[in-house]
Design an enzyme around this catalytic site. Structure first.
Site, short mmCIF file in Angstrom:
data_model
loop_
_atom_site.label_atom_id
_atom_site.label_comp_id
_atom_site.label_asym_id
_atom_site.label_seq_id
_atom_site.Cartn_x
_atom_site.Cartn_y
_atom_site.Cartn_z
N ASP A 124 0.83 -1.20 0.00
CA ASP A 124 0.00 0.00 0.00
C ASP A 124 0.87 1.26 0.00
O ASP A 124 0.48 2.31 0.52
CB ASP A 124 -0.93 -0.01 1.22
CG ASP A 124 -2.05 1.02 1.10
OD1 ASP A 124 -2.63 1.40 2.15
OD2 ASP A 124 -2.33 1.47 -0.03
N LYS A 134 2.74 3.60 -5.67
CA LYS A 134 2.22 2.55 -6.58
C LYS A 134 3.29 2.08 -7.58
O LYS A 134 3.25 0.95 -8.02
CB LYS A 134 0.96 3.04 -7.30
CG LYS A 134 -0.11 3.57 -6.33
CD LYS A 134 -0.35 2.65 -5.12
CE LYS A 134 -1.10 3.34 -4.00
NZ LYS A 134 -1.05 2.57 -2.72
N ASP A 161 -3.33 -3.06 -2.39
CA ASP A 161 -4.39 -2.06 -2.40
C ASP A 161 -4.32 -1.22 -3.67
O ASP A 161 -3.26 -1.14 -4.31
CB ASP A 161 -4.27 -1.13 -1.17
CG ASP A 161 -5.50 -0.24 -0.99
OD1 ASP A 161 -5.35 0.83 -0.38
OD2 ASP A 161 -6.59 -0.61 -1.46
N ASN A 162 -5.42 -0.61 -4.07
CA ASN A 162 -5.47 0.42 -5.13
C ASN A 162 -5.14 -0.08 -6.52
O ASN A 162 -4.52 0.66 -7.30
CB ASN A 162 -4.53 1.58 -4.79
CG ASN A 162 -4.71 2.09 -3.40
OD1 ASN A 162 -3.80 2.02 -2.57
ND2 ASN A 162 -5.90 2.59 -3.11
N GLU A 180 -11.51 4.16 -0.78
CA GLU A 180 -11.93 4.45 0.60
C GLU A 180 -12.76 5.73 0.69
O GLU A 180 -12.41 6.76 0.12
CB GLU A 180 -10.70 4.55 1.54
CG GLU A 180 -9.59 5.46 1.10
CD GLU A 180 -8.50 4.71 0.34
OE1 GLU A 180 -8.81 3.69 -0.29
OE2 GLU A 180 -7.37 5.16 0.35
C1 LIG Z 1 -5.29 9.86 -8.82
C2 LIG Z 1 -5.46 9.40 -7.37
C3 LIG Z 1 -4.66 9.95 -6.37
C4 LIG Z 1 -4.83 9.53 -5.05
C5 LIG Z 1 -5.79 8.57 -4.77
C6 LIG Z 1 -5.99 8.14 -3.38
C7 LIG Z 1 -5.08 7.08 -2.83
C8 LIG Z 1 -5.71 6.01 -2.17
C9 LIG Z 1 -4.90 5.04 -1.58
O1 LIG Z 1 -5.47 3.98 -0.92
C10 LIG Z 1 -3.51 5.11 -1.62
O2 LIG Z 1 -2.79 4.11 -1.01
C11 LIG Z 1 -2.90 6.20 -2.26
C12 LIG Z 1 -1.42 6.36 -2.31
O3 LIG Z 1 -0.91 7.15 -3.10
N1 LIG Z 1 -0.71 5.65 -1.43
C13 LIG Z 1 0.73 5.84 -1.33
C14 LIG Z 1 1.13 5.58 0.10
C15 LIG Z 1 2.31 5.96 0.56
C16 LIG Z 1 2.69 5.73 1.98
O4 LIG Z 1 3.78 4.80 2.04
C17 LIG Z 1 5.01 5.49 2.30
N2 LIG Z 1 5.96 4.98 1.31
C18 LIG Z 1 5.92 5.16 -0.01
N3 LIG Z 1 6.92 4.50 -0.61
C19 LIG Z 1 7.64 3.89 0.37
C20 LIG Z 1 8.78 3.07 0.37
N4 LIG Z 1 9.41 2.74 -0.77
N5 LIG Z 1 9.25 2.60 1.56
C21 LIG Z 1 8.61 2.94 2.69
N6 LIG Z 1 7.51 3.71 2.76
C22 LIG Z 1 7.03 4.20 1.59
C23 LIG Z 1 4.69 6.97 2.19
O5 LIG Z 1 5.53 7.73 3.04
C24 LIG Z 1 3.23 6.99 2.62
O6 LIG Z 1 3.11 6.88 4.03
C25 LIG Z 1 -3.70 7.19 -2.88
C26 LIG Z 1 -6.56 8.01 -5.77
C27 LIG Z 1 -6.40 8.44 -7.08
MG LIG Z 2 -4.06 2.50 -0.44
#
Ligand SMILES: Cc1ccc(Cc2cc(O)c(O)c(C(=O)NC/C=C/[C@H]3O[C@@H](n4cnc5c(N)ncnc54)[C@H](O)[C@@H]3O)c2)cc1
Ligand SMILES: [Mg+2]
Length: 214
Positions: free
Chosen positions: A141, A144, A169-170, A199
């Site tokens: 999660d 992406k 997820d997603n 969500e």
């Molecule tokens: C177009 C659009 C935009 C947004 C949404 C809505 C939407 C709905 C969702 O359920 C989503 O999960 C997301 C989403 O972007 N999630 C990314 C979540 C990252 C978290 O993980 C952390 N992280 C990221 N890379 C790493 C990594 N290598 N090692 C360790 N931690 C990492 C970050 O520090 C964050 O804590 C977005 C829907 C559609």
């Molecule tokens: Mg998510």
């Protein structure tokens, strides 16, 4: 300066949830996201699918990629037997600090190891640093564009065994096309899609469950 959304989410947990009661923490976050401010937690609808996969597997060793505020960490850890362990990776220090407090408020700190760092740096260190041979369940999660490279990295590091489940997820929104194409076409995985919604919204989204075949 103005507080951040994760800080306001934590305040809502401390105000509305009961210490040591994971379900009340989950409900407090879902209420906050529905009625105050949307946040990218898996949420209650996709969360029940996550719950059913955890309950079906009864995993001993779980890895979560992307802790954020700890909502799914609490959802998973509350279902684990006391001997089981959940390792969750989060490279944003501000989010990690909030997640630690959410996990502690839920009373689940003894089952959860939150590691502040990047998945690509820590996946190769799971064996020597945590004594983990293989994982039973991995929940993806995080960013992406990291799902596929990290999955290949876990394969290369020998962290997946016959039967290990990857739950992502997603897979529709925001979407992970390269990851989906890989797990759905690789002979090393048996994959299936759980249709749901993004969500706290009516937009379509879903979870992909992929069993590693070894
Ligand atoms: C177009 C659009 C935009 C947004 C949404 C809505 C939407 C709905 C969702 O359920 C989503 O999960 C997301 C989403 O972007 N999630 C990314 C979540 C990252 C978290 O993980 C952390 N992280 C990221 N890379 C790493 C990594 N290598 N090692 C360790 N931690 C990492 C970050 O520090 C964050 O804590 C977005 C829907 C559609
Ligand atoms: Mg998510």
């Amino acid at each position: 300066t103005r507080s951040t959304r994760p800080q306001r989410l934590l305040k809502a947990v401390q105000k509305n949830a009961t210490r040591g009661d994971p379900q009340s923490v989950i409900s407090a976050i879902d209420h906050f996201c529905r009625h105050s401010e949307w946040a990218m937690n898996i949420g209650d609808e996709k969360g029940t699918i996550l719950d059913s996969v955890v309950n079906e597997l009864n995993p001993e060793k779980v890895l979560e990629l992307g802790t954020y505020c700890g909502y799914s960490t609490v959802r998973i850890a509350r279902l684990l037997p006391p001997g089981a362990r959940l390792i969750t990776l989060e490279f944003n220090g501000d989010y990690a600090a909030i997640a630690r407090q959410v996990i502690t408020w839920a009373g689940l700190e003894d089952r959860v190891q939150l590691v502040e760092g990047a998945s690509e740096d820590w996946i190769p260190r799971m064996k020597e640093h945590f004594g983990i041979e293989t994982f039973d369940l991995v929940f993806l999660d995080h960013w992406k564009d990291r799902y596929l490279p990290d999955t290949k990295l876990m394969e290369d590091c020998g962290l997946l065994r016959k039967g290990t489940v990857l739950l992502a997820d997603n897979v529709i929104c925001p979407g992970v096309p390269d990851y989906l194409q890989y797990v759905r076409n690789s002979l090393s995985y048996k994959s299936c899609y759980f249709k749901s919604h993004l969500e706290y919204t009516k937009a379509e989204d879903g979870l992909e469950k992929s069993v590693f075949l070894g």
